[in-house]
Design a protein around this motif. Structure first.
Motif, PDB file in Angstrom:
ATOM      1  N   UNK A   1       0.831  -1.208   0.000  1.00 40.13           N
ATOM      2  CA  UNK A   1       0.000   0.000   0.000  1.00 40.13           C
ATOM      3  C   UNK A   1       0.871   1.266   0.000  1.00 40.13           C
ATOM      4  N   UNK A   2       2.000   1.217   0.698  1.00 40.39           N
ATOM      5  CA  UNK A   2       2.915   2.365   0.688  1.00 40.39           C
ATOM      6  C   UNK A   2       3.479   2.587  -0.703  1.00 40.39           C
ATOM      7  N   UNK A   3       3.820   1.492  -1.376  1.00 40.22           N
ATOM      8  CA  UNK A   3       4.331   1.604  -2.742  1.00 40.22           C
ATOM      9  C   UNK A   3       3.260   2.146  -3.679  1.00 40.22           C
ATOM     10  N   UNK A   4       2.035   1.691  -3.488  1.00 42.16           N
ATOM     11  CA  UNK A   4       0.925   2.188  -4.308  1.00 42.16           C
ATOM     12  C   UNK A   4       0.749   3.690  -4.125  1.00 42.16           C
TER      13      UNK A   4
ATOM     14  N   UNK B   1       0.977   6.554  -7.023  1.00 41.45           N
ATOM     15  CA  UNK B   1      -0.138   7.453  -7.315  1.00 41.45           C
ATOM     16  C   UNK B   1       0.287   8.918  -7.223  1.00 41.45           C
ATOM     17  N   UNK B   2       1.037   9.256  -6.179  1.00 40.83           N
ATOM     18  CA  UNK B   2       1.505  10.629  -6.025  1.00 40.83           C
ATOM     19  C   UNK B   2       2.392  11.042  -7.197  1.00 40.83           C
ATOM     20  N   UNK B   3       3.254  10.136  -7.615  1.00 44.06           N
ATOM     21  CA  UNK B   3       4.141  10.447  -8.730  1.00 44.06           C
ATOM     22  C   UNK B   3       3.338  10.628 -10.018  1.00 44.06           C
ATOM     23  N   UNK B   4       2.400   9.718 -10.270  1.00 41.93           N
ATOM     24  CA  UNK B   4       1.616   9.779 -11.507  1.00 41.93           C
ATOM     25  C   UNK B   4       0.791  11.066 -11.583  1.00 41.93           C
ATOM     26  N   UNK B   5       0.285  11.530 -10.459  1.00 38.68           N
ATOM     27  CA  UNK B   5      -0.554  12.722 -10.440  1.00 38.68           C
ATOM     28  C   UNK B   5       0.239  14.026 -10.472  1.00 38.68           C
ATOM     29  N   UNK B   6       1.567  13.922 -10.277  1.00 41.95           N
ATOM     30  CA  UNK B   6       2.376  15.146 -10.242  1.00 41.95           C
ATOM     31  C   UNK B   6       3.391  15.247 -11.385  1.00 41.95           C
TER      32      UNK B   6
ATOM     33  N   UNK C   1       4.012  15.638 -23.076  1.00 45.74           N
ATOM     34  CA  UNK C   1       2.556  15.464 -23.009  1.00 45.74           C
ATOM     35  C   UNK C   1       1.926  16.663 -22.320  1.00 45.74           C
ATOM     36  N   UNK C   2       0.616  16.803 -22.492  1.00 41.73           N
ATOM     37  CA  UNK C   2      -0.152  17.776 -21.734  1.00 41.73           C
ATOM     38  C   UNK C   2      -0.724  17.070 -20.501  1.00 41.73           C
ATOM     39  N   UNK C   3      -0.708  17.757 -19.393  1.00 39.05           N
ATOM     40  CA  UNK C   3      -1.199  17.142 -18.165  1.00 39.05           C
ATOM     41  C   UNK C   3      -0.155  16.242 -17.540  1.00 39.05           C
ATOM     42  N   UNK C   4      -0.597  15.340 -16.672  1.00 42.34           N
ATOM     43  CA  UNK C   4       0.321  14.430 -15.977  1.00 42.34           C
ATOM     44  C   UNK C   4       0.209  13.024 -16.557  1.00 42.34           C
ATOM     45  N   UNK C   5       1.154  12.179 -16.188  1.00 41.60           N
ATOM     46  CA  UNK C   5       1.140  10.813 -16.733  1.00 41.60           C
ATOM     47  C   UNK C   5      -0.034  10.006 -16.198  1.00 41.60           C
ATOM     48  N   UNK C   6      -0.714  10.506 -15.165  1.00 45.11           N
ATOM     49  CA  UNK C   6      -1.889   9.797 -14.644  1.00 45.11           C
ATOM     50  C   UNK C   6      -3.004   9.711 -15.674  1.00 45.11           C
ATOM     51  N   UNK C   7      -2.938  10.548 -16.714  1.00 47.59           N
ATOM     52  CA  UNK C   7      -3.972  10.543 -17.745  1.00 47.59           C
ATOM     53  C   UNK C   7      -3.660   9.578 -18.884  1.00 47.59           C
ATOM     54  N   UNK C   8      -2.474   8.979 -18.869  1.00 50.33           N
ATOM     55  CA  UNK C   8      -2.079   8.064 -19.944  1.00 50.33           C
ATOM     56  C   UNK C   8      -2.689   6.681 -19.723  1.00 50.33           C
TER      57      UNK C   8
ATOM     58  N   UNK D   1       5.472   2.267 -12.893  1.00 55.76           N
ATOM     59  CA  UNK D   1       4.803   3.560 -13.073  1.00 55.76           C
ATOM     60  C   UNK D   1       5.809   4.699 -12.928  1.00 55.76           C
ATOM     61  N   UNK D   2       6.638   4.620 -11.919  1.00 53.04           N
ATOM     62  CA  UNK D   2       7.594   5.691 -11.629  1.00 53.04           C
ATOM     63  C   UNK D   2       8.789   5.649 -12.572  1.00 53.04           C
ATOM     64  N   UNK D   3       9.133   4.466 -13.030  1.00 54.35           N
ATOM     65  CA  UNK D   3      10.249   4.346 -13.969  1.00 54.35           C
ATOM     66  C   UNK D   3      11.600   4.325 -13.266  1.00 54.35           C
ATOM     67  N   UNK D   4      12.631   4.741 -13.980  1.00 54.40           N
ATOM     68  CA  UNK D   4      14.002   4.643 -13.473  1.00 54.40           C
ATOM     69  C   UNK D   4      14.215   5.439 -12.191  1.00 54.40           C
ATOM     70  N   UNK D   5      13.404   6.476 -11.968  1.00 54.59           N
ATOM     71  CA  UNK D   5      13.531   7.265 -10.733  1.00 54.59           C
ATOM     72  C   UNK D   5      13.298   6.404  -9.492  1.00 54.59           C
ATOM     73  N   UNK D   6      12.550   5.309  -9.645  1.00 53.42           N
ATOM     74  CA  UNK D   6      12.263   4.445  -8.501  1.00 53.42           C
ATOM     75  C   UNK D   6      13.505   3.714  -8.015  1.00 53.42           C
ATOM     76  N   UNK D   7      14.557   3.699  -8.829  1.00 56.84           N
ATOM     77  CA  UNK D   7      15.792   3.026  -8.456  1.00 56.84           C
ATOM     78  C   UNK D   7      16.771   3.949  -7.737  1.00 56.84           C
ATOM     79  N   UNK D   8      16.428   5.219  -7.627  1.00 54.80           N
ATOM     80  CA  UNK D   8      17.294   6.138  -6.894  1.00 54.80           C
ATOM     81  C   UNK D   8      17.405   5.690  -5.439  1.00 54.80           C
TER      82      UNK D   8
END
Length: 371
Positions: free
Chosen positions: A235-238, A242-247, A253-260, A324-331
């Motif tokens: 749930x923490x990962x979710x 979600x926060x990343x996708x919405x920001x 693209x126009x908007x955030x990746x949450x719309x893809x 969802x977060x991509x390569x940034x998740x490996x930081x």
């Protein structure tokens, strides 16, 4: 519990990086009386149900998985002994009085270098030798979670000159008990799961609190603290995904990746897996809470299935969140890489997947024979 657990998030990353134990988290849990909540009311504890306990454990795990898994062993063990009354009552009363008054913590120490997981049936190399009215213990225990703050350990040892295996209540302050700081796992780094060594540690005759007998054991509902922990991590990962996708809004693209659509597909799969896991966990805990002792004895296959199903779903949820977060998740400073490492520890907590699946097969075959 949420208000207390939220504070754990502040230091969880640092403790993971530094391989340090979060003493302050356990001070906070003791301050709100958490260690006593799972003690049955007849002994002065909170008497919470299994369902209530699992919800608390899931909440703690959202903010610090290592703390949740660690305190979960104490919470479950102290509940199980009180409910099943497997100890002499005076021994149990002595321990729970210390838990209630001082926040004392307890854990089973059974795993050893040569025997591996005790669920595989290996006989402990730790020995107990009778001398007069006392026992002398010698051996080494691995994966001793909570060791930096344990007041009591239940040491599983082979009794010399017999074929018996006993459980001995050991005060960690006794002479001959030593913690060797060996824990260097990439997962659950802040759990303090060091080695505990016993060198001619003397305990009293009455400190032999139980015997371990081979063969089929009564199911233990409290072990669902394991899947509850990993569901909390998922749930923490979710939430992080979600926060990343919405920001996150790349200039392509126009908007955030949450719309893809491809991102929404992953987020939808995450939610489906989490809903399935939550439903399975709490249907099982509710069934346990409402069942009598005889009905609980038939729940073994289901409890194993809950653990296997939820842990594997949690692993998939964290993986999808990282996609969802991509390569940034490996930081190294991204919480998702910590969740990824921690959630995989669940694959190695008992019961193991292969044993669960085989037991389910046998259970289904037995059910067919009865029809």
């Amino acid at each position: 519990m949420e208000k207390t657990a939220e504070q754990f998030r502040e230091t969880s990353q640092q403790h993971d990086e530094d391989l340090t134990f979060p003493f302050e988290n356990f001070d906070k849990l003791k301050a709100v009386g958490y260690p006593a909540l799972s003690i049955p009311k007849e002994y002065g504890g909170g008497g919470i149900s299994l369902t209530e306990l699992m919800k608390h454990q899931e909440t703690i795990a959202k903010y610090d998985g290592a703390t949740a898994l660690s305190i979960g062993w104490h919470m479950g063990i102290i509940m199980d002994i009180g409910e099943k009354k497997t100890w002499d009552e005076e021994n149990y009363k002595k321990v729970v009085a210390d838990v209630i008054e001082n926040g004392a913590l307890i854990n089973n120490l059974a795993t050893e270098p040569a025997t591996g997981s005790p669920t595989r049936g290996g006989k402990p190399e730790t020995t107990a030798r009778k001398q007069g009215g006392q026992w002398i213990l010698n051996g080494r225990k691995t994966f001793s979670t909570l060791s930096p703050v344990l007041k009591y350990a239940i040491i599983v040892a082979s009794i010399e000159e017999t074929d018996e295996v006993g459980e001995f209540l050991v005060d960690m302050a006794l002479p001959g008990v030593k913690i060797e700081e060996t824990w260097n796992s990439i997962a659950m780094r802040a759990s303090g799961s060091h080695d505990v060594i016993l060198e001619d540690t003397v305990v009293e005759e009455e400190d032999l609190v139980a015997f371990r007998t081979p063969g089929k054991k009564d199911p233990s509902g409290w072990l669902l603290h394991i899947p509850a922990c990993y569901l909390g991590i998922a749930r923490a990962a979710q939430e992080a995904a979600l926060k990343f996708a919405k920001s996150y809004s790349p200039n392509s693209i126009k908007g955030t990746i949450s719309e893809l659509p491809n991102v929404q597909e992953k987020l939808g799969r995450i939610e489906l897996l989490a809903m399935e896991a939550e439903a399975f966990l709490y249907s099982a805990t509710n069934e346990w809470d409402q069942a009598d002792a005889e009905a609980r004895r038939d729940m073994g296959p289901k409890l194993g299935a809950v653990k296997t199903s939820i842990v594997n779903k949690a692993v998939e949820i964290v993986d999808l969140s990282m996609r969802v977060v991509g390569a940034k998740s490996l930081n190294a400073d991204n919480e998702l890489q910590r969740h990824y490492r921690n959630v995989r520890a669940g694959l190695h907590n008992p019961p193991m997947d292969d044993m669960v699946i085989v037991n389910l097969a046998k259970h289904s075959l037995e059910r067919t024979d009865d029809q």
